[in-house]
Write a protein that holds these residues in place. Structure first.
Motif, PDB file in Angstrom:
ATOM      1  N   LYS A  27       0.349   2.653  -6.855  1.00  0.00           N
ATOM      2  CA  LYS A  27      -0.183   2.663  -5.497  1.00  0.00           C
ATOM      3  C   LYS A  27      -0.317   1.262  -4.927  1.00  0.00           C
ATOM      4  O   LYS A  27      -0.637   0.307  -5.636  1.00  0.00           O
ATOM      5  N   ILE A  28      -0.031   1.159  -3.634  1.00  0.00           N
ATOM      6  CA  ILE A  28      -0.251  -0.094  -2.907  1.00  0.00           C
ATOM      7  C   ILE A  28      -1.232   0.182  -1.769  1.00  0.00           C
ATOM      8  O   ILE A  28      -1.465   1.324  -1.393  1.00  0.00           O
ATOM      9  N   ARG A  29      -1.823  -0.885  -1.253  1.00  0.00           N
ATOM     10  CA  ARG A  29      -2.740  -0.757  -0.122  1.00  0.00           C
ATOM     11  C   ARG A  29      -2.014  -1.159   1.166  1.00  0.00           C
ATOM     12  O   ARG A  29      -1.335  -2.184   1.212  1.00  0.00           O
ATOM     13  N   MET A  30      -2.196  -0.334   2.203  1.00  0.00           N
ATOM     14  CA  MET A  30      -1.668  -0.661   3.526  1.00  0.00           C
ATOM     15  C   MET A  30      -2.762  -0.366   4.555  1.00  0.00           C
ATOM     16  O   MET A  30      -3.558   0.545   4.382  1.00  0.00           O
ATOM     17  N   SER A  31      -2.786  -1.161   5.622  1.00  0.00           N
ATOM     18  CA  SER A  31      -3.774  -0.965   6.685  1.00  0.00           C
ATOM     19  C   SER A  31      -3.059  -0.717   8.007  1.00  0.00           C
ATOM     20  O   SER A  31      -1.822  -0.762   8.084  1.00  0.00           O
ATOM     21  N   ASP A  32      -3.834  -0.428   9.023  1.00  0.00           N
ATOM     22  CA  ASP A  32      -3.229  -0.285  10.348  1.00  0.00           C
ATOM     23  C   ASP A  32      -2.731  -1.646  10.809  1.00  0.00           C
ATOM     24  O   ASP A  32      -3.351  -2.684  10.560  1.00  0.00           O
ATOM     25  N   GLU A  69      -1.049  -9.706   3.771  1.00  0.00           N
ATOM     26  CA  GLU A  69      -1.123 -10.759   2.756  1.00  0.00           C
ATOM     27  C   GLU A  69      -2.580 -11.102   2.410  1.00  0.00           C
ATOM     28  O   GLU A  69      -2.861 -11.561   1.304  1.00  0.00           O
ATOM     29  N   ASN A  70      -3.504 -10.855   3.331  1.00  0.00           N
ATOM     30  CA  ASN A  70      -4.913 -11.153   3.074  1.00  0.00           C
ATOM     31  C   ASN A  70      -5.492 -10.326   1.932  1.00  0.00           C
ATOM     32  O   ASN A  70      -6.475 -10.732   1.303  1.00  0.00           O
ATOM     33  N   ILE A  71      -4.882  -9.158   1.661  1.00  0.00           N
ATOM     34  CA  ILE A  71      -5.403  -8.303   0.584  1.00  0.00           C
ATOM     35  C   ILE A  71      -4.353  -8.021  -0.493  1.00  0.00           C
ATOM     36  O   ILE A  71      -4.661  -7.393  -1.502  1.00  0.00           O
ATOM     37  N   ASP A  72      -3.111  -8.484  -0.285  1.00  0.00           N
ATOM     38  CA  ASP A  72      -2.032  -8.149  -1.214  1.00  0.00           C
ATOM     39  C   ASP A  72      -1.029  -9.297  -1.257  1.00  0.00           C
ATOM     40  O   ASP A  72      -0.240  -9.487  -0.332  1.00  0.00           O
ATOM     41  N   SER A  73      -1.054 -10.063  -2.338  1.00  0.00           N
ATOM     42  CA  SER A  73      -0.141 -11.212  -2.458  1.00  0.00           C
ATOM     43  C   SER A  73       1.319 -10.781  -2.571  1.00  0.00           C
ATOM     44  O   SER A  73       2.226 -11.577  -2.330  1.00  0.00           O
ATOM     45  N   ASN A  74       1.559  -9.526  -2.923  1.00  0.00           N
ATOM     46  CA  ASN A  74       2.936  -8.997  -3.014  1.00  0.00           C
ATOM     47  C   ASN A  74       3.344  -8.276  -1.723  1.00  0.00           C
ATOM     48  O   ASN A  74       4.205  -7.401  -1.739  1.00  0.00           O
ATOM     49  N   TYR A  75       2.742  -8.676  -0.629  1.00  0.00           N
ATOM     50  CA  TYR A  75       2.861  -7.952   0.643  1.00  0.00           C
ATOM     51  C   TYR A  75       4.309  -7.745   1.102  1.00  0.00           C
ATOM     52  O   TYR A  75       4.606  -6.774   1.797  1.00  0.00           O
ATOM     53  N   ASN A  76       5.212  -8.662   0.731  1.00  0.00           N
ATOM     54  CA  ASN A  76       6.594  -8.570   1.226  1.00  0.00           C
ATOM     55  C   ASN A  76       7.607  -8.246   0.127  1.00  0.00           C
ATOM     56  O   ASN A  76       8.814  -8.423   0.323  1.00  0.00           O
ATOM     57  N   LYS A  77       7.137  -7.763  -1.029  1.00  0.00           N
ATOM     58  CA  LYS A  77       8.050  -7.414  -2.115  1.00  0.00           C
ATOM     59  C   LYS A  77       8.696  -6.054  -1.845  1.00  0.00           C
ATOM     60  O   LYS A  77       8.066  -5.157  -1.285  1.00  0.00           O
ATOM     61  N   PRO A  78       9.949  -5.870  -2.262  1.00  0.00           N
ATOM     62  CA  PRO A  78      10.609  -4.568  -2.084  1.00  0.00           C
ATOM     63  C   PRO A  78       9.866  -3.460  -2.827  1.00  0.00           C
ATOM     64  O   PRO A  78       9.329  -3.668  -3.920  1.00  0.00           O
ATOM     65  N   VAL A  79       9.802  -2.294  -2.193  1.00  0.00           N
ATOM     66  CA  VAL A  79       9.109  -1.148  -2.788  1.00  0.00           C
ATOM     67  C   VAL A  79       9.941   0.116  -2.574  1.00  0.00           C
ATOM     68  O   VAL A  79      10.825   0.160  -1.722  1.00  0.00           O
ATOM     69  N   VAL A  81      -1.122   4.053  -0.776  1.00  0.00           N
ATOM     70  CA  VAL A  81       0.220   4.587  -0.525  1.00  0.00           C
ATOM     71  C   VAL A  81       0.965   4.673  -1.855  1.00  0.00           C
ATOM     72  O   VAL A  81       1.043   3.673  -2.588  1.00  0.00           O
ATOM     73  N   PRO A  82       1.523   5.840  -2.184  1.00  0.00           N
ATOM     74  CA  PRO A  82       2.224   5.972  -3.475  1.00  0.00           C
ATOM     75  C   PRO A  82       3.611   5.341  -3.447  1.00  0.00           C
ATOM     76  O   PRO A  82       4.377   5.502  -2.503  1.00  0.00           O
TER      77      PRO A  82
END
Length: 625
Positions: free
Chosen positions: A601-606, A557-567, A595-596
């Motif tokens: 594309k969305i951003r994901m981290s470890d 959520e710190n870098i993506d406000s849509n962190y919990n939206k369905p994909v 990540v495609p």
């Protein structure tokens, strides 16, 4: 039955009894396959070293109120089991000292050890309970005394072989033996705060350690009482249940407390090392395999509060591997559980040389362990979640002048201290490389010649590793390299010559090694899309997750406000996802990927990098469109 047959039967029975009585005098001890390197033999650099030093500086050398921990033994405690805190804090400090030889840390440890020894009572006990009230059951007296013994043992083994320490440990153990045992003494399974009192029987481990130090039969006899008379818990023979492959969440009746159960079985490994009784080896190997298959989640930890054991508050076995996406779980994966799982795995690794134990340790340390650590270095999360509120400092513990100390932020440091302990080891044939972080290793060859190895690595940021081998003299010996189970196509070369590496096995390279020899490895860190396990709650089935090598990816959520939206993640028919490593959005992020998805594309981290200590959230199991 004829008289002669009766006589033969009697003699046979008598012989069996005699053999049994002699069994502890003629022990068939079991030697370990792998041995830890000596103190100071390895120095890490890169990925974990900053975490270790951060913890030492901001926790073990500064934040811990050692003197106030000791005061519980001097003046009593206001809450059950608070006497565990001293042993836990000192235990990790001693393991860190084994790694660093830091003189400041040694001085801190020595001061608090002598402070603690000054509280020893006239009956030999170091207890939060006065002599006339011992043994105290509901207060967790035996559990606390166990941690005192473990803390002192680590100090004696790794910091200073002070005779005052071993003498104190003897007196404490003798006091316990005088109070606990078969009638007319108090049964060990009648003491404790839990329904089955498994926490009290975890005294098995320090008693086995004390026996190994002293070789005094009475300490082994008491261990035998715990194992062969008490069965490890009230109403249930937990060793037999493990031997019979009872699932962990059904062991011990109403209280399959994960942390305490594994702590007990750590002691059982030590008991087997000395006695060589294969029944108990089968017990802890079965438990290990059943935990691995039924309880360990995607980030390497286990335990939950739904749907099987809500009263255990997220700290018990709960068929967690299957239930990890159950939306009703609110407390999950206690740090104490993860660290004790790591320690149990390391025990079995040393004993058997089973590489799967390192796969389990690796999964936990790269995800669950450092993912639970405060960025400031002064503590660990009590429990962890995969979605939502990742971390919390709320749980069992005590607050000292506004500073909260829990069982888990005392145990997390022990997990960090075990990383160098298991990274590289030794077998009778030569060195063993278990983990692939950058490191300098100094050890001896089988002919006792000096051997210096350098691990050049940015793993897991990079999949490429170089191992420089520099023996003092040319010598024929074997280097064992663990090939991770997740790396399906590993390329290993010695001086440019390809070796045959098999995933999930050790690669034994036996040759005449000389100065300047090089081993190169290239791991397969392909990213895969995996489905959620189908647990008891159907609402938890519609999730997927991404794993690249040992690294679990998550939305932050710190870098993506849509962190919990369905994909909808794009992958090929083999579930392979073409991710791309990118420069991290935040300074604190270790690894970040593009990540495609079907919408771009969305951003994901470890997982470990996602910082939720200030209230932000995480999404590890992704809801799918």
């Amino acid at each position: 039955m004829r008289r002669k047959e009766l006589l033969i039967c009697f003699k046979s029975t008598l012989l069996s009894l005699l053999l049994s009585s002699f069994s502890f005098s003629c022990l068939a001890s079991e030697e370990d396959k792998f041995m830890p390197l000596p103190s100071g033999a390895i120095k890490l650099n890169g990925y974990f070293e900053n975490d270790i030093q951060n913890s030492i500086e901001h926790w073990n050398k500064s934040a811990l109120p050692y003197h106030k921990f000791v005061e519980f033994f001097r003046t009593g405690r206001a809450q059950f089991a608070l006497g565990e805190m001293w042993g836990k804090g000192v235990r990790s400090g001693c393991m860190f000292y084994r790694y660093t030889s830091d003189p400041e840390l040694k001085a801190i440890l020595k001061k608090t050890v002598y402070d603690l020894l000054s509280t020893q009572q006239s009956n030999g006990s170091i207890s939060c309970v006065k002599e006339d009230k011992q043994p105290d059951g509901v207060g967790g007296d035996l559990w606390e005394r166990k941690y005192v013994l473990l803390g002192l043992d680590e100090y004696y083994e790794n910091v200073d072989k002070d005779p005052l320490v071993i003498e104190s440990m003897r007196k404490q153990a003798d006091c316990i033996i005088s109070q606990i045992g078969e009638s007319p003494k108090v049964s060990i399974t009648e003491l404790g705060w839990s329904p089955n009192h498994i926490e009290s029987t975890t005294l098995l481990e320090p008693f086995m350690r004390l026996y190994k130090l002293t070789k005094e039969q009475k300490y082994l006899d008491f261990a035998k009482y715990i194992v062969e008379v008490s069965g490890g818990s009230k109403g249930y023979n937990i060793f037999q249940q493990a031997h019979d492959n009872v699932p962990p969440h059904k062991m011990g009746g109403p209280y399959p407390k994960a942390y305490e159960m594994m702590s007990l079985f750590e002691g059982l490994v030590e008991y087997y090392r000395v006695t060589g009784n294969s029944y108990y080896k089968d017990s802890f190997i079965n438990l290990y395999n059943n935990i691995k298959e039924n309880e360990i989640t995607i980030i390497g930890n286990g335990g939950g509060d739904q749907p099987y054991h809500p009263a255990v508050a997220g700290e018990g076995w709960d068929n967690t591997a299957l239930e990890q996406t159950n939306p009703n779980i609110t407390r999950m994966m206690e740090t104490c559980v993860g660290v004790t799982w790591m320690k149990l795995c390391s025990q079995i690794l040393r004993l058997t040389g089973d590489p799967s134990t390192v796969d389990e340790i690796e999964k936990y340390i790269y995800n669950g362990l450092i993912g639970a650590m405060k960025p400031s270095g002064d503590g660990f999360s009590y429990v962890n979640l995969l979605n939502g509120n990742k971390v919390t400092n709320e749980g069992w513990g005590w607050t000292f002048d506004g500073f909260p100390v829990t069982c888990c932020n005392l145990n997390g440091q022990m997990g960090l201290a075990y990383i160098p302990y298991i990274s590289a080891m030794q077998s009778k044939d030569g060195p063993v490389i278990n983990l692939y972080n950058g490191a300098e290793i100094k050890t001896l060859t089988p002919k006792n010649k000096e051997l210096h190895m350098t691990v050049k690595s940015q793993f897991p940021i990079s999949e490429k590793i170089q191992l420089d081998v520099n023996p003092e003299e040319k010598e024929l010996f074997t280097i064992k390299l663990r090939i991770p189970k997740w790396s399906k196509n590993t390329v290993v070369k010695v001086n440019g010559k390809r070796q045959n590496a098999i995933a999930g096995k050790y690669l034994d390279i036996k040759r005449e090694w000389k100065k300047g020899d090089k081993i190169t490895l290239s791991f397969d860190m392909t990213c895969y899309l995996i489905d959620a396990p189908k647990g008891s709650n159907e609402k938890g089935n519609n999730f997927k997750a991404l794993v690249a090598g040992p690294i679990v990816l998550a939305r932050d959520e710190n870098i993506d406000s849509n962190y919990n939206k369905p994909v909808e993640i794009k992958c090929d028919k083999n579930r392979i996802v073409k991710i791309k490593r990118v420069n991290p959005s935040l300074k604190s992020t270790r690894i970040e990927y593009e990540v495609p998805t079907s919408d771009g594309k969305i951003r994901m981290s470890d997982y470990s990098s996602v910082n939720c200590w200030d209230g932000s959230h995480i999404c590890t199991w992704l809801p799918i469109k």
